[in-house]
Design a protein around this motif. Structure first.
Motif, mmCIF file in Angstrom:
data_model
loop_
_atom_site.group_PDB
_atom_site.id
_atom_site.type_symbol
_atom_site.label_atom_id
_atom_site.label_comp_id
_atom_site.label_asym_id
_atom_site.label_seq_id
_atom_site.Cartn_x
_atom_site.Cartn_y
_atom_site.Cartn_z
ATOM 1 N N ASP A 82 -21.898 51.870 72.402
ATOM 2 C CA ASP A 82 -22.267 52.514 73.665
ATOM 3 C C ASP A 82 -22.778 53.927 73.385
ATOM 4 O O ASP A 82 -22.608 54.459 72.290
ATOM 5 C CB ASP A 82 -21.068 52.581 74.618
ATOM 6 C CG ASP A 82 -19.899 53.291 73.961
ATOM 7 O OD1 ASP A 82 -19.955 54.526 73.838
ATOM 8 O OD2 ASP A 82 -18.940 52.610 73.532
ATOM 9 N N GLU A 83 -23.348 54.533 74.415
ATOM 10 C CA GLU A 83 -23.968 55.854 74.225
ATOM 11 C C GLU A 83 -22.950 56.948 73.933
ATOM 12 O O GLU A 83 -23.250 57.901 73.229
ATOM 13 C CB GLU A 83 -24.799 56.225 75.458
ATOM 14 C CG GLU A 83 -26.070 55.416 75.541
ATOM 15 C CD GLU A 83 -27.200 56.169 76.240
ATOM 16 O OE1 GLU A 83 -26.976 57.307 76.695
ATOM 17 O OE2 GLU A 83 -28.290 55.600 76.315
ATOM 18 N N GLY A 84 -21.739 56.800 74.488
ATOM 19 C CA GLY A 84 -20.702 57.804 74.227
ATOM 20 C C GLY A 84 -20.409 57.895 72.739
ATOM 21 O O GLY A 84 -20.281 58.985 72.182
ATOM 22 N N THR A 85 -20.315 56.732 72.091
ATOM 23 C CA THR A 85 -20.031 56.726 70.653
ATOM 24 C C THR A 85 -21.167 57.381 69.891
ATOM 25 O O THR A 85 -20.942 58.139 68.946
ATOM 26 C CB THR A 85 -19.862 55.279 70.139
ATOM 27 O OG1 THR A 85 -19.217 54.525 71.135
ATOM 28 C CG2 THR A 85 -19.077 55.241 68.851
ATOM 29 N N VAL A 86 -22.390 57.090 70.293
ATOM 30 C CA VAL A 86 -23.548 57.701 69.639
ATOM 31 C C VAL A 86 -23.418 59.213 69.685
ATOM 32 O O VAL A 86 -23.457 59.897 68.663
ATOM 33 C CB VAL A 86 -24.864 57.302 70.351
ATOM 34 C CG1 VAL A 86 -26.022 58.130 69.817
ATOM 35 C CG2 VAL A 86 -25.140 55.830 70.177
ATOM 36 N N ALA A 87 -23.211 59.738 70.903
ATOM 37 C CA ALA A 87 -23.198 61.189 71.061
ATOM 38 C C ALA A 87 -22.050 61.798 70.270
ATOM 39 O O ALA A 87 -22.218 62.831 69.616
ATOM 40 C CB ALA A 87 -23.107 61.559 72.538
ATOM 41 N N SER A 88 -20.863 61.147 70.273
ATOM 42 C CA SER A 88 -19.743 61.787 69.589
ATOM 43 C C SER A 88 -19.868 61.674 68.074
ATOM 44 O O SER A 88 -19.675 62.653 67.357
ATOM 45 C CB SER A 88 -18.408 61.232 70.082
ATOM 46 O OG SER A 88 -18.238 59.912 69.627
ATOM 47 N N VAL A 89 -20.217 60.490 67.572
ATOM 48 C CA VAL A 89 -20.279 60.329 66.114
ATOM 49 C C VAL A 89 -21.447 61.116 65.535
ATOM 50 O O VAL A 89 -21.310 61.833 64.543
ATOM 51 C CB VAL A 89 -20.390 58.840 65.725
ATOM 52 C CG1 VAL A 89 -20.576 58.709 64.227
ATOM 53 C CG2 VAL A 89 -19.153 58.104 66.173
ATOM 54 N N VAL A 90 -22.626 60.991 66.156
ATOM 55 C CA VAL A 90 -23.770 61.722 65.623
ATOM 56 C C VAL A 90 -23.562 63.218 65.843
ATOM 57 O O VAL A 90 -23.958 64.042 65.015
ATOM 58 C CB VAL A 90 -25.093 61.208 66.224
ATOM 59 C CG1 VAL A 90 -26.273 61.980 65.661
ATOM 60 C CG2 VAL A 90 -25.248 59.719 65.926
#
Ligand code: ADP
Length: 315
Positions: free
Chosen positions: A171-179
């Protein structure tokens, strides 16, 4: 040295437009954005170290041979006896919009392990570049974050291309937090408009987005690529090159296959900035490498030499 880290995989590209069920055949092509960047650097006469992992299968051996044939040293090219090589099947519709289907559960590139690149190696590297896809799964996520953190501590210039593939992220939340965690160690970010938006940056134009990334202090230099319209870049006051905002319209070429253009651009930017170019010349050079890469078929096969890039720059 330059060290590049991330996935090497095989793209299966279709003979024609259509769905996976309908396409009659596929062509096997070596790929993976970091692999393309590494080969592009070789072509530009900046042969890098490349940290990657392939599976213990015929595809892995084919990739090992391909990288070696291009002149990539095998020192950090790992073969994983417990995993298969990542595969990506590409389809496209009549107007060329592509979709990817990944076979990447537990495959080799997700199994990079922290600590493989020792501090002595990093001490000899001026520049470390990591792709973003390795951040999406497995121990490769920790391994990539660990590499970026130690590279920053060793005073390497650290760059990254998030290369967000929605197909690979839950999901997009994971993208924003991991990246976002990765960007904390990154000096130079190279991305598209939609990638910067997915990371939560806001701006009405490519330039405004690049400025936003620099202004919040996420990175000191941001490049935003715009396909046939070229690219923009912003360097802040804490960049090691003069602060600047550059908009470059790109080069008009007869594009036949844009696969790997972004990776060619990354290699061009790294090469120019290492050569001591200012931001304006670096964007022009990177655009020329990207544009030239679109004039031949395939990702790796169409990557240009320095002479070919010079010819385009000179018009
Ligand atoms: P990606 O390949 O990551 O999607 P872009 O499509 O933005 O990234 O392309 C990266 C760079 O490659 C562009 O900034 C530009 O320099 C060059 N490029 C891509 N497509 C073309 C094109 N059709 N004509 C000229 N240059 C291109």
């Amino acid at each position: 040295d330059v060290l590049v880290a991330g996935e090497t995989l095989i793209d299966f590209v279709p003979e024609r437009a259509g769905s996976l069920e309908d396409v009659p055949g596929f062509e096997r092509r070596p790929g993976g954005a970091p692999a393309n960047v590494a080969v592009a650097l070789v072509r530009l006469e900046e042969p890098p170290l490349f940290w990657t992992r392939v599976g213990d299968d015929p595809f892995g051996r084919y990739l090992e041979r391909t990288l070696a044939d291009y002149g990539i040293p095998d020192r950090f090219v790992e073969r994983d006896s417990g995993a298969k090589t990542t595969l990506a099947f590409v389809t496209h519709d009549e107007i060329g919009d592509r979709e990817f289907t990944f076979y990447r559960d537990g495959t080799a590139d997700t199994r990079l392990e922290p600590g493989r690149i020792d501090d002595a190696t990093l001490a000899d590297c001026e520049w470390v570049h990591a792709g973003g896809v390795t951040l999406s799964s497995g121990s490769a996520r920790e391994a990539t974050l660990d590499l970026l953190e130690r590279a920053a501590a060793a005073d390497c210039t650290v760059s990254s291309d998030p290369n967000l593939r929605p197909e690979l992220w839950p999901d997009e939340g994971t993208v924003a937090s991991v990246v976002g965690d990765a960007l904390a160690h990154v000096d130079v970010c190279l991305a598209t408009v939609s990638e910067l938006e997915a990371l939560g940056f806001e701006g009405e134009s490519a330039t405004a987005l690049a400025r936003a990334a620099v202004e919040v202090g996420a990175v000191h230099t941001a490049f935003v690529t715009r396909g046939s319209e070229g690219a923009v870049a912003v360097a802040g006051a804490d960049a090691p090159w003069p602060a600047a905002t550059v908009e470059h319209p790109g080069f008009a070429v007869e594009a036949v296959d844009t696969t790997g253009a972004g990776d060619a651009f990354v290699a061009g930017a790294i090469t120019a900035l290492r050569d001591g170019d200012d931001l304006e010349n670096a964007v022009a050079f990177a655009n020329a490498v990207g544009a030239r890469a679109t004039t031949g078929r395939g990702g790796m096969t169409a990557l240009p030499t320095r002479d070919e890039v010079a010819a385009l720059l000179e018009g």
